[in-house]
Design a protein around this motif. Sequence first.
Motif, mmCIF file in Angstrom:
data_model
loop_
_atom_site.group_PDB
_atom_site.id
_atom_site.type_symbol
_atom_site.label_atom_id
_atom_site.label_comp_id
_atom_site.label_asym_id
_atom_site.label_seq_id
_atom_site.Cartn_x
_atom_site.Cartn_y
_atom_site.Cartn_z
ATOM 1 N N LYS A 3 0.791 -1.421 0.004
ATOM 2 C CA LYS A 3 -0.010 -0.069 -0.001
ATOM 3 C C LYS A 3 0.966 1.119 0.106
ATOM 4 C CE LYS A 3 -3.858 -2.094 2.446
ATOM 5 N NZ LYS A 3 -4.436 -2.696 1.237
ATOM 6 N N LYS A 4 0.400 2.245 -1.002
ATOM 7 C CA LYS A 4 1.341 3.378 -0.955
ATOM 8 C C LYS A 4 1.374 4.267 0.539
ATOM 9 C CE LYS A 4 0.237 4.180 -5.686
ATOM 10 N NZ LYS A 4 -0.419 5.176 -6.538
ATOM 11 N N ASN A 5 2.596 4.465 1.037
ATOM 12 C CA ASN A 5 2.694 5.229 2.267
ATOM 13 C C ASN A 5 3.739 6.428 2.111
ATOM 14 O OD1 ASN A 5 5.346 4.016 2.077
ATOM 15 N ND2 ASN A 5 5.325 2.640 3.652
ATOM 16 N N THR A 8 3.481 13.336 -1.923
ATOM 17 C CA THR A 8 4.008 13.829 -2.936
ATOM 18 C C THR A 8 5.368 14.584 -2.475
ATOM 19 O OG1 THR A 8 1.806 14.073 -3.773
ATOM 20 C CG2 THR A 8 3.555 15.287 -4.861
ATOM 21 N N LYS A 11 7.967 11.921 -2.003
ATOM 22 C CA LYS A 11 8.365 11.331 -3.237
ATOM 23 C C LYS A 11 9.484 12.367 -3.975
ATOM 24 C CE LYS A 11 4.466 10.289 -4.817
ATOM 25 N NZ LYS A 11 3.229 9.874 -5.637
ATOM 26 N N THR A 48 11.935 3.972 -4.741
ATOM 27 C CA THR A 48 11.060 4.117 -3.666
ATOM 28 C C THR A 48 10.104 5.315 -4.139
ATOM 29 O OG1 THR A 48 12.360 5.286 -2.333
ATOM 30 C CG2 THR A 48 11.893 3.019 -1.730
ATOM 31 N N ILE A 51 7.458 4.011 -6.740
ATOM 32 C CA ILE A 51 6.461 3.184 -6.310
ATOM 33 C C ILE A 51 5.652 3.493 -5.259
ATOM 34 C CG2 ILE A 51 7.853 0.978 -7.293
ATOM 35 C CD1 ILE A 51 8.436 0.379 -4.683
ATOM 36 N N SER A 52 5.931 4.921 -4.700
ATOM 37 C CA SER A 52 5.435 5.281 -3.395
ATOM 38 C C SER A 52 5.141 4.526 -2.359
ATOM 39 C CB SER A 52 3.796 5.746 -4.079
ATOM 40 O OG SER A 52 4.150 6.753 -5.226
ATOM 41 N N PHE A 53 6.094 3.662 -2.233
ATOM 42 C CA PHE A 53 6.250 2.880 -0.985
ATOM 43 C C PHE A 53 7.604 2.843 -0.480
ATOM 44 C CE2 PHE A 53 7.074 -1.445 0.957
ATOM 45 C CZ PHE A 53 6.132 -1.594 1.792
ATOM 46 N N CYS A 54 7.876 3.120 0.913
ATOM 47 C CA CYS A 54 9.167 2.863 1.646
ATOM 48 C C CYS A 54 9.037 1.749 2.568
ATOM 49 C CB CYS A 54 9.434 4.394 2.250
ATOM 50 S SG CYS A 54 10.974 4.086 3.300
ATOM 51 N N ASN A 65 1.567 10.148 3.496
ATOM 52 C CA ASN A 65 0.546 10.604 2.479
ATOM 53 C C ASN A 65 -0.651 10.805 3.431
ATOM 54 O OD1 ASN A 65 -0.081 7.743 3.461
ATOM 55 N ND2 ASN A 65 -0.722 7.253 1.231
ATOM 56 N N ASP A 70 -5.529 4.752 2.166
ATOM 57 C CA ASP A 70 -4.223 3.955 1.741
ATOM 58 C C ASP A 70 -3.802 3.517 2.874
ATOM 59 O OD1 ASP A 70 -4.300 4.683 -0.724
ATOM 60 O OD2 ASP A 70 -3.016 6.510 -0.346
#
Length: 72
Positions: A3-5, A8, A11, A48, A51-54, A65, A70
């Motif tokens: 899941k995106k965590n 903007t 990123k 990362t 893909i918006s995920f760390c 976010n 999310d």
Amino acid sequence: MMKKNMGTVDKTVRVLIAVVFIGLYFANVITGTVGIALLMFAGVFILTGFISFCPLYYPFGFFSNKRMEDRT
């Protein structure tokens, strides 16, 4: 499923830092082991960021976010 965590701003900052690291390396400002290490960090930051995920955020439950959907 991941899941995106990341938000903007998070990123954008990661990608900008990666571009700076890459630029410094190819301008021969940083070289050797430190240069290689920073290139590896740059690769991770770019990956990362896109893909918006760390993965480091996940075990600590940290989200940069703002969307609540999310987080579930």
